[in-house]
Design a protein around this motif. Sequence first.
Motif, PDB file in Angstrom:
ATOM      1  N   GLU A  14      34.481  41.892  34.373  1.00 43.38           N
ATOM      2  CA  GLU A  14      33.881  40.562  34.506  1.00 43.38           C
ATOM      3  C   GLU A  14      34.816  39.635  35.296  1.00 43.38           C
ATOM      4  N   TRP A  15      36.127  39.645  34.962  1.00 44.98           N
ATOM      5  CA  TRP A  15      37.077  38.762  35.668  1.00 44.98           C
ATOM      6  C   TRP A  15      37.162  39.151  37.148  1.00 44.98           C
ATOM      7  N   ILE A  16      37.326  40.435  37.397  1.00 45.44           N
ATOM      8  CA  ILE A  16      37.550  40.872  38.783  1.00 45.44           C
ATOM      9  C   ILE A  16      36.315  40.610  39.651  1.00 45.44           C
ATOM     10  N   ASP A  66      45.848  44.309  31.511  1.00 45.57           N
ATOM     11  CA  ASP A  66      45.076  43.310  30.778  1.00 45.57           C
ATOM     12  C   ASP A  66      44.133  42.597  31.756  1.00 45.57           C
ATOM     13  N   THR A  67      42.997  43.244  32.053  1.00 43.99           N
ATOM     14  CA  THR A  67      42.018  42.663  32.971  1.00 43.99           C
ATOM     15  C   THR A  67      40.638  43.164  32.559  1.00 43.99           C
ATOM     16  N   SER A  68      39.595  42.712  33.284  1.00 45.86           N
ATOM     17  CA  SER A  68      38.240  43.146  32.917  1.00 45.86           C
ATOM     18  C   SER A  68      37.368  43.178  34.167  1.00 45.86           C
ATOM     19  N   ALA A  75      49.302  43.249  60.031  1.00 47.46           N
ATOM     20  CA  ALA A  75      48.686  43.209  58.695  1.00 47.46           C
ATOM     21  C   ALA A  75      47.161  43.245  58.829  1.00 47.46           C
ATOM     22  N   CYS A  76      46.493  42.477  57.989  1.00 50.99           N
ATOM     23  CA  CYS A  76      45.025  42.581  57.934  1.00 50.99           C
ATOM     24  C   CYS A  76      44.340  42.097  59.213  1.00 50.99           C
ATOM     25  N   THR A  77      45.066  41.388  60.073  1.00 47.63           N
ATOM     26  CA  THR A  77      44.479  40.881  61.324  1.00 47.63           C
ATOM     27  C   THR A  77      44.549  41.923  62.444  1.00 47.63           C
ATOM     28  N   SER A  97      33.864  38.379  39.134  1.00 49.11           N
ATOM     29  CA  SER A  97      33.568  36.953  39.338  1.00 49.11           C
ATOM     30  C   SER A  97      34.607  36.273  40.226  1.00 49.11           C
ATOM     31  N   ARG A  98      35.881  36.711  40.205  1.00 49.33           N
ATOM     32  CA  ARG A  98      36.923  36.050  41.013  1.00 49.33           C
ATOM     33  C   ARG A  98      37.100  36.665  42.393  1.00 49.33           C
ATOM     34  N   THR A  99      36.604  37.899  42.584  1.00 57.57           N
ATOM     35  CA  THR A  99      36.881  38.563  43.870  1.00 57.57           C
ATOM     36  C   THR A  99      35.657  39.202  44.525  1.00 57.57           C
ATOM     37  N   ASN A 104      51.582  35.418  46.467  1.00 53.12           N
ATOM     38  CA  ASN A 104      51.134  34.205  45.793  1.00 53.12           C
ATOM     39  C   ASN A 104      49.661  34.012  46.171  1.00 53.12           C
ATOM     40  N   GLY A 105      48.792  34.467  45.260  1.00 54.01           N
ATOM     41  CA  GLY A 105      47.357  34.530  45.553  1.00 54.01           C
ATOM     42  C   GLY A 105      46.755  33.202  45.964  1.00 54.01           C
ATOM     43  N   GLN A 106      47.155  32.132  45.274  1.00 54.41           N
ATOM     44  CA  GLN A 106      46.534  30.832  45.583  1.00 54.41           C
ATOM     45  C   GLN A 106      46.944  30.324  46.961  1.00 54.41           C
ATOM     46  N   ASP A 107      48.233  30.527  47.314  1.00 56.98           N
ATOM     47  CA  ASP A 107      48.680  30.112  48.656  1.00 56.98           C
ATOM     48  C   ASP A 107      47.937  30.900  49.735  1.00 56.98           C
ATOM     49  N   ASP A 129      51.000  44.452  38.197  1.00 56.91           N
ATOM     50  CA  ASP A 129      50.626  43.057  38.421  1.00 56.91           C
ATOM     51  C   ASP A 129      49.109  42.955  38.634  1.00 56.91           C
ATOM     52  N   ARG A 130      48.396  42.479  37.602  1.00 56.83           N
ATOM     53  CA  ARG A 130      46.932  42.443  37.652  1.00 56.83           C
ATOM     54  C   ARG A 130      46.391  41.486  38.708  1.00 56.83           C
ATOM     55  N   SER A 131      47.238  40.501  39.121  1.00 50.49           N
ATOM     56  CA  SER A 131      46.726  39.506  40.077  1.00 50.49           C
ATOM     57  C   SER A 131      46.736  40.041  41.510  1.00 50.49           C
ATOM     58  N   GLN A 132      47.306  41.216  41.758  1.00 49.10           N
ATOM     59  CA  GLN A 132      47.264  41.732  43.131  1.00 49.10           C
ATOM     60  C   GLN A 132      46.698  43.150  43.237  1.00 49.10           C
ATOM     61  N   ALA A 156      38.409  40.304  51.902  1.00 45.16           N
ATOM     62  CA  ALA A 156      39.551  40.134  51.000  1.00 45.16           C
ATOM     63  C   ALA A 156      39.119  39.562  49.659  1.00 45.16           C
ATOM     64  N   ASN A 157      38.199  38.600  49.693  1.00 48.16           N
ATOM     65  CA  ASN A 157      37.713  37.973  48.462  1.00 48.16           C
ATOM     66  C   ASN A 157      36.360  37.344  48.788  1.00 48.16           C
ATOM     67  N   ILE A 158      35.343  37.632  47.993  1.00 48.83           N
ATOM     68  CA  ILE A 158      33.985  37.128  48.271  1.00 48.83           C
ATOM     69  C   ILE A 158      33.968  35.596  48.265  1.00 48.83           C
ATOM     70  N   ARG A 159      34.898  34.983  47.489  1.00 53.72           N
ATOM     71  CA  ARG A 159      34.918  33.508  47.442  1.00 53.72           C
ATOM     72  C   ARG A 159      35.460  32.926  48.754  1.00 53.72           C
ATOM     73  N   ILE A 160      36.371  33.663  49.411  1.00 52.75           N
ATOM     74  CA  ILE A 160      36.866  33.200  50.724  1.00 52.75           C
ATOM     75  C   ILE A 160      35.721  33.289  51.741  1.00 52.75           C
TER      76      ILE A 160
HETATM   77  N1  COA Z   1      42.431  39.891  35.411  1.00 50.62           N
HETATM   78  C1  COA Z   1      42.458  38.924  34.470  1.00 50.62           C
HETATM   79  N2  COA Z   1      43.126  37.770  34.656  1.00 50.62           N
HETATM   80  C2  COA Z   1      43.791  37.608  35.793  1.00 50.62           C
HETATM   81  C3  COA Z   1      43.819  38.597  36.817  1.00 50.62           C
HETATM   82  C4  COA Z   1      43.095  39.765  36.567  1.00 50.62           C
HETATM   83  N3  COA Z   1      43.037  40.793  37.484  1.00 50.62           N
HETATM   84  N4  COA Z   1      44.568  38.146  37.847  1.00 50.62           N
HETATM   85  C5  COA Z   1      45.003  36.925  37.508  1.00 50.62           C
HETATM   86  N5  COA Z   1      44.544  36.609  36.264  1.00 50.62           N
HETATM   87  C6  COA Z   1      44.786  35.393  35.489  1.00 50.62           C
HETATM   88  C7  COA Z   1      46.081  34.707  35.842  1.00 50.62           C
HETATM   89  O1  COA Z   1      47.149  35.283  35.142  1.00 50.62           O
HETATM   90  C8  COA Z   1      45.796  33.298  35.407  1.00 50.62           C
HETATM   91  O2  COA Z   1      45.959  33.225  34.017  1.00 50.62           O
HETATM   92  P1  COA Z   1      46.621  31.903  33.352  1.00 50.62           P
HETATM   93  O3  COA Z   1      45.679  30.785  33.681  1.00 50.62           O
HETATM   94  O4  COA Z   1      46.665  32.253  31.906  1.00 50.62           O
HETATM   95  O5  COA Z   1      47.955  31.740  33.987  1.00 50.62           O
HETATM   96  C9  COA Z   1      44.293  33.123  35.677  1.00 50.62           C
HETATM   97  O6  COA Z   1      43.767  34.452  35.804  1.00 50.62           O
HETATM   98  C10 COA Z   1      43.992  32.362  36.943  1.00 50.62           C
HETATM   99  O7  COA Z   1      44.822  32.850  37.963  1.00 50.62           O
HETATM  100  P2  COA Z   1      44.726  32.306  39.435  1.00 50.62           P
HETATM  101  O8  COA Z   1      45.818  32.886  40.254  1.00 50.62           O
HETATM  102  O9  COA Z   1      44.570  30.815  39.396  1.00 50.62           O
HETATM  103  O10 COA Z   1      43.316  32.932  39.846  1.00 50.62           O
HETATM  104  P3  COA Z   1      42.540  32.724  41.177  1.00 50.62           P
HETATM  105  O11 COA Z   1      41.199  32.201  40.881  1.00 50.62           O
HETATM  106  O12 COA Z   1      43.368  32.013  42.224  1.00 50.62           O
HETATM  107  O13 COA Z   1      42.346  34.231  41.677  1.00 50.62           O
HETATM  108  C11 COA Z   1      43.222  35.791  43.246  1.00 50.62           C
HETATM  109  C12 COA Z   1      43.485  35.012  41.966  1.00 50.62           C
HETATM  110  C13 COA Z   1      44.450  36.619  43.558  1.00 50.62           C
HETATM  111  C14 COA Z   1      42.012  36.683  43.037  1.00 50.62           C
HETATM  112  C15 COA Z   1      42.934  34.781  44.408  1.00 50.62           C
HETATM  113  O14 COA Z   1      43.927  33.781  44.419  1.00 50.62           O
HETATM  114  C16 COA Z   1      42.879  35.445  45.747  1.00 50.62           C
HETATM  115  O15 COA Z   1      42.027  36.274  46.013  1.00 50.62           O
HETATM  116  N6  COA Z   1      43.791  35.052  46.706  1.00 50.62           N
HETATM  117  C17 COA Z   1      43.823  35.647  48.004  1.00 50.62           C
HETATM  118  C18 COA Z   1      44.569  36.960  47.961  1.00 50.62           C
HETATM  119  C19 COA Z   1      44.354  37.798  49.201  1.00 50.62           C
HETATM  120  O16 COA Z   1      43.323  37.764  49.805  1.00 50.62           O
HETATM  121  N7  COA Z   1      45.363  38.600  49.568  1.00 50.62           N
HETATM  122  C20 COA Z   1      45.308  39.488  50.681  1.00 50.62           C
HETATM  123  C21 COA Z   1      45.384  38.737  51.954  1.00 50.62           C
HETATM  124  S1  COA Z   1      45.121  39.766  53.338  1.00 50.62           S
END
Ligand code: COA
Length: 318
Positions: free
Chosen positions: A29-31, A25-27, A107-109, A33-35, A206-209, A146-149, A244-248
């Motif tokens: 557009e989400w990926i 369940d992802t798109s 790891a990544c370093t 804009s967030r990464t 834990n993506g946010q941490d 796990d769509r968040s990783q 790792a993430n364009i926003r970082i």
């Molecule tokens: N597609 C759609 N929705 C998604 C998603 C995806 N691939 N991944 C997460 N979501 C959802 C979450 O479930 C959450 O939904 P909810 O509000 O209903 O609970 C919402 O999007 C926001 O999640 P959140 O974790 O706050 O998003 P975020 O803006 O922090 O982005 C990451 C998540 C993982 C992209 C971001 O935290 C990140 O890049 N962290 C660093 C990770 C990293 O670099 N790891 C490797 C280190 S070497």
Amino acid sequence: MKIIGTGSAHPALSVTNDMIAQFLDTSDEWIVSRTGIKERRLITDETLEDLAVEAAKNAMENAGVKLDEIDFLIVSNVVNEYDTPSLSCVIHGMLGLECPSFDINCACTGFMYALDIAESFLKTHDYRNILIVCAEEPGRMVDWKDRSQCVLFGDGAGAVVVTQGDNLKAVQLRTHSKVDPLWQKRLMQPTPFVTKEEKGGPLVMNGQDVFKLAVSSSTDDIDIVLRRAGMTPDQIDYYVLHQANIRIIEMIRRFVRQPQSKFPVNIEKYGNTSSATIPILLDELNRSNRLKEGDMILMSAFGAGFTTGAVVLRWGKN
Ligand code: COA
């Protein structure tokens, strides 16, 4: 030391965001804009060893260095198909090297650590050339449910040849020992004597941490390494950062207040290939002739552990 050759290699299969959206369940557009990631390469029929060897050969060819001129092999890797021997032993045989070798797992370093180790070896040994290969297969680690990783990572390899020189201007390495934000446990082989239960499984993140740690530690490292090099942010020509993430990357860019043109990226094509992101990007910059003799490059990375590091390096073979 100085870098005299670069190389990289990618799996054949490109997996787009839309392809992942077919089973999660992802798109797109989400990926995006967030990464910032549009696609990533994933290993299918080839092996990580194949990619590592291809990247290594490309780097040696680019450096004009033959196999018997390599005096040490350092491989940065988190996981591959073997628990033992090290990946360096496997690719050492495939390449036909005769020098000693080892793996590091930072790891990544990993590339930051490998550069510092290579510098020390060149100072303390009678070595001419050291081959560094960063070869990573996070596709084997992530939880594909796990769509968040899983959307963040891709497989790939990058390599450099370094030799005696005076181009490494400053290094900053750190270990924070924060395991919780990013870890994976391997499956334990049962023994007759162990009664406790240990379960292996996919990566836990834990993506946010990780995001917060990445920004705070990278900006600290960059501050420190610039001071160590006696330089200001304006004096750096390129910031080659862990992809790792364009926003970082954007938050780090704002911290140093430098234009986007100094921050080359390729995250849209490959995602996070762990320690391989920086040598892969360096190889792209080198082969497209964007790097000029004397350019000052600041590299910075972070990864599980939590390990972090930054390096200031003058580009050039002279
Ligand atoms: N597609 C759609 N929705 C998604 C998603 C995806 N691939 N991944 C997460 N979501 C959802 C979450 O479930 C959450 O939904 P909810 O509000 O209903 O609970 C919402 O999007 C926001 O999640 P959140 O974790 O706050 O998003 P975020 O803006 O922090 O982005 C990451 C998540 C993982 C992209 C971001 O935290 C990140 O890049 N962290 C660093 C990770 C990293 O670099 N790891 C490797 C280190 S070497």
